[in-house]
Design a protein around this motif. Structure first.
Motif, PDB file in Angstrom:
ATOM      1  N   GLN A 102     -27.237   2.009   6.086  1.00 28.66           N
ATOM      2  CA  GLN A 102     -28.506   2.404   6.722  1.00 28.66           C
ATOM      3  C   GLN A 102     -29.654   1.563   6.155  1.00 28.66           C
ATOM      4  O   GLN A 102     -29.816   1.460   4.944  1.00 28.66           O
ATOM      5  CB  GLN A 102     -28.769   3.887   6.477  1.00 28.66           C
ATOM      6  CG  GLN A 102     -30.022   4.418   7.151  1.00 28.66           C
ATOM      7  CD  GLN A 102     -30.085   5.935   7.087  1.00 28.66           C
ATOM      8  OE1 GLN A 102     -29.641   6.611   8.002  1.00 28.66           O
ATOM      9  NE2 GLN A 102     -30.620   6.465   6.007  1.00 28.66           N
ATOM     10  N   TRP A 163     -22.922  12.654  12.269  1.00 27.72           N
ATOM     11  CA  TRP A 163     -23.535  11.382  11.877  1.00 27.72           C
ATOM     12  C   TRP A 163     -22.451  10.336  11.613  1.00 27.72           C
ATOM     13  O   TRP A 163     -22.577   9.181  12.040  1.00 27.72           O
ATOM     14  CB  TRP A 163     -24.394  11.587  10.630  1.00 27.72           C
ATOM     15  CG  TRP A 163     -25.195  10.378  10.269  1.00 27.72           C
ATOM     16  CD1 TRP A 163     -26.410  10.004  10.765  1.00 27.72           C
ATOM     17  CD2 TRP A 163     -24.804   9.337   9.350  1.00 27.72           C
ATOM     18  NE1 TRP A 163     -26.803   8.811  10.204  1.00 27.72           N
ATOM     19  CE2 TRP A 163     -25.853   8.377   9.336  1.00 27.72           C
ATOM     20  CE3 TRP A 163     -23.689   9.139   8.536  1.00 27.72           C
ATOM     21  CZ2 TRP A 163     -25.806   7.235   8.539  1.00 27.72           C
ATOM     22  CZ3 TRP A 163     -23.642   7.994   7.744  1.00 27.72           C
ATOM     23  CH2 TRP A 163     -24.689   7.063   7.746  1.00 27.72           C
ATOM     24  N   ARG A 167     -21.413   6.668  13.594  1.00 24.95           N
ATOM     25  CA  ARG A 167     -21.133   5.374  12.953  1.00 24.95           C
ATOM     26  C   ARG A 167     -19.789   4.827  13.426  1.00 24.95           C
ATOM     27  O   ARG A 167     -19.648   3.638  13.687  1.00 24.95           O
ATOM     28  CB  ARG A 167     -21.123   5.517  11.429  1.00 24.95           C
ATOM     29  CG  ARG A 167     -22.392   6.131  10.830  1.00 24.95           C
ATOM     30  CD  ARG A 167     -23.587   5.196  10.807  1.00 24.95           C
ATOM     31  NE  ARG A 167     -24.130   4.900  12.114  1.00 24.95           N
ATOM     32  CZ  ARG A 167     -24.909   5.743  12.808  1.00 24.95           C
ATOM     33  NH1 ARG A 167     -25.179   6.944  12.346  1.00 24.95           N
ATOM     34  NH2 ARG A 167     -25.399   5.384  13.979  1.00 24.95           N
ATOM     35  N   ARG A 170     -20.001   3.456  16.872  1.00 26.34           N
ATOM     36  CA  ARG A 170     -20.974   2.359  17.005  1.00 26.34           C
ATOM     37  C   ARG A 170     -22.194   2.766  17.828  1.00 26.34           C
ATOM     38  O   ARG A 170     -22.714   1.980  18.620  1.00 26.34           O
ATOM     39  CB  ARG A 170     -20.326   1.116  17.600  1.00 26.34           C
ATOM     40  CG  ARG A 170     -19.001   0.680  16.964  1.00 26.34           C
ATOM     41  CD  ARG A 170     -19.172   0.339  15.492  1.00 26.34           C
ATOM     42  NE  ARG A 170     -18.016  -0.358  14.938  1.00 26.34           N
ATOM     43  CZ  ARG A 170     -17.043   0.235  14.263  1.00 26.34           C
ATOM     44  NH1 ARG A 170     -17.054   1.553  14.092  1.00 26.34           N
ATOM     45  NH2 ARG A 170     -16.040  -0.471  13.760  1.00 26.34           N
ATOM     46  N   CYS A 175     -28.902   1.715  11.517  1.00 24.04           N
ATOM     47  CA  CYS A 175     -27.770   1.336  10.670  1.00 24.04           C
ATOM     48  C   CYS A 175     -27.145   0.063  11.214  1.00 24.04           C
ATOM     49  O   CYS A 175     -27.165  -0.200  12.422  1.00 24.04           O
ATOM     50  CB  CYS A 175     -26.704   2.431  10.646  1.00 24.04           C
ATOM     51  SG  CYS A 175     -27.232   3.999   9.944  1.00 24.04           S
ATOM     52  N   ARG A 177     -23.626  -2.218  11.745  1.00 27.42           N
ATOM     53  CA  ARG A 177     -22.253  -1.889  12.113  1.00 27.42           C
ATOM     54  C   ARG A 177     -21.419  -1.710  10.843  1.00 27.42           C
ATOM     55  O   ARG A 177     -21.472  -2.550   9.941  1.00 27.42           O
ATOM     56  CB  ARG A 177     -21.667  -3.005  12.980  1.00 27.42           C
ATOM     57  CG  ARG A 177     -20.275  -2.724  13.529  1.00 27.42           C
ATOM     58  CD  ARG A 177     -19.774  -3.970  14.245  1.00 27.42           C
ATOM     59  NE  ARG A 177     -18.454  -3.764  14.797  1.00 27.42           N
ATOM     60  CZ  ARG A 177     -18.217  -3.348  16.030  1.00 27.42           C
ATOM     61  NH1 ARG A 177     -19.227  -3.083  16.839  1.00 27.42           N
ATOM     62  NH2 ARG A 177     -16.990  -3.204  16.474  1.00 27.42           N
ATOM     63  N   ILE A 178     -20.676  -0.610  10.755  1.00 26.64           N
ATOM     64  CA  ILE A 178     -19.893  -0.360   9.553  1.00 26.64           C
ATOM     65  C   ILE A 178     -18.721  -1.331   9.470  1.00 26.64           C
ATOM     66  O   ILE A 178     -18.228  -1.830  10.489  1.00 26.64           O
ATOM     67  CB  ILE A 178     -19.385   1.091   9.483  1.00 26.64           C
ATOM     68  CG1 ILE A 178     -18.492   1.415  10.689  1.00 26.64           C
ATOM     69  CG2 ILE A 178     -20.534   2.064   9.365  1.00 26.64           C
ATOM     70  CD1 ILE A 178     -17.851   2.796  10.603  1.00 26.64           C
ATOM     71  N   GLU A 183     -14.961   2.138   7.645  1.00 26.35           N
ATOM     72  CA  GLU A 183     -14.343   2.950   8.686  1.00 26.35           C
ATOM     73  C   GLU A 183     -13.054   3.603   8.182  1.00 26.35           C
ATOM     74  O   GLU A 183     -12.767   4.763   8.510  1.00 26.35           O
ATOM     75  CB  GLU A 183     -14.049   2.103   9.921  1.00 26.35           C
ATOM     76  CG  GLU A 183     -13.513   2.905  11.085  1.00 26.35           C
ATOM     77  CD  GLU A 183     -13.492   2.128  12.391  1.00 26.35           C
ATOM     78  OE1 GLU A 183     -13.084   2.698  13.416  1.00 26.35           O
ATOM     79  OE2 GLU A 183     -13.897   0.940  12.378  1.00 26.35           O
TER      80      GLU A 183
END
Length: 249
Positions: A102, A163, A167, A170, A175, A177-178, A183
């Motif tokens: 974030q 939340w 994530r 997407r 934030c 992209r994880i 993930e």
């Protein structure tokens, strides 16, 4: 294979069911303890409940009449433990992901020191003031964005699950992209949390193999969950047991 998104939805959607189950009378679960043990546990539970009712009645007779009133509902400790563990795991995961993924809020603009750098015209001052108001509004909107994870305030299991779901899917928000590793961590936490919820509410099909062997020497598998009464069968001779005893061989 169940997806991470499904696990997170399970935690969010069934949280209210856990709260409701927290104060309901305990039901003896028979999964994994064998059919005879299941029936014995039911008898013990009935006897214990009768003893508790008798003790409560005697206590009420001993109390002063002015103290008589509505008593709190007993809490089911295994449900409470599940809720605490699930909430702690989901919030800790959200804290960690937010810490790395974030972005920081947009800083609010600072006021111009007109004594040091005065505006040349009133029009220039008006334009600067309007731009500062616009940037202040943008900074405030970014700071209070409901899609932003916070370390204070609403820190509940359903909010953390949703939340994290955003994530994983997407969804837009403050934030980046994880990563694949992030993930995978969310997936591991979500799977463990969902499994706890499903076991506590008995909403998932389960199968266990008992240590006790059948007379033929075969392993005994017990099937249950999803609110169903456990059924056992021998993988060797095919014998089947229910609450009523052996029904087939």
């Amino acid at each position: 294979m169940t997806s991470t998104a499904t696990h997170l939805r399970t935690c969010a959607l069934h949280w209210a069911d856990l709260r409701e189950a927290l104060g309901t009378p305990a039901v003896v679960g028979g999964f994994g303890i064998g059919l005879r043990g299941y029936l014995a546990a039911l008898d013990d539970a009935d006897q214990q409940e009768a003893r508790l009712h008798q003790a409560a009645r005697l206590r009420s007779l001993e109390r002063d009449p002015i103290q008589i009133g509505e008593r709190p509902v007993p809490v089911r400790l295994h449900i409470l433990d599940t809720m605490r563990a699930v909430e702690s795991a989901l919030i800790a995961c959200a804290d960690d992901i937010a810490h790395h993924a974030q972005r920081a809020p947009i800083p609010a603009p600072s006021a111009r020191r007109t004594a040091v750098a005065p505006y040349r015209t009133q029009r220039e001052a008006d334009i600067a003031a309007a731009d500062r108001r616009r940037r202040t509004q943008l900074a405030h909107a970014d700071l209070t964005d409901p899609r932003r994870w916070r370390w204070t305030g609403r820190r509940t299991a359903p909010h953390a699950a949703l939340w994290l779901l955003a994530r994983v899917e997407r969804a837009p928000g403050p934030c980046r992209r994880i990563t694949d590793d992030e993930e995978q961590r969310i997936g591991a936490v979500a799977a463990g949390a969902a499994a706890r919820v499903e076991r506590a509410l008995d909403i998932a099909a389960q199968q266990r193999t008992l240590e006790q062997r059948c007379a033929c020497g075969g392993a005994i598998d017990v099937h249950g969950g999803e609110g169903r009464t456990p059924v056992a069968h021998c993988t060797g001779c095919g014998r089947i047991w229910t609450e009523a005893g052996a029904v087939a061989a």
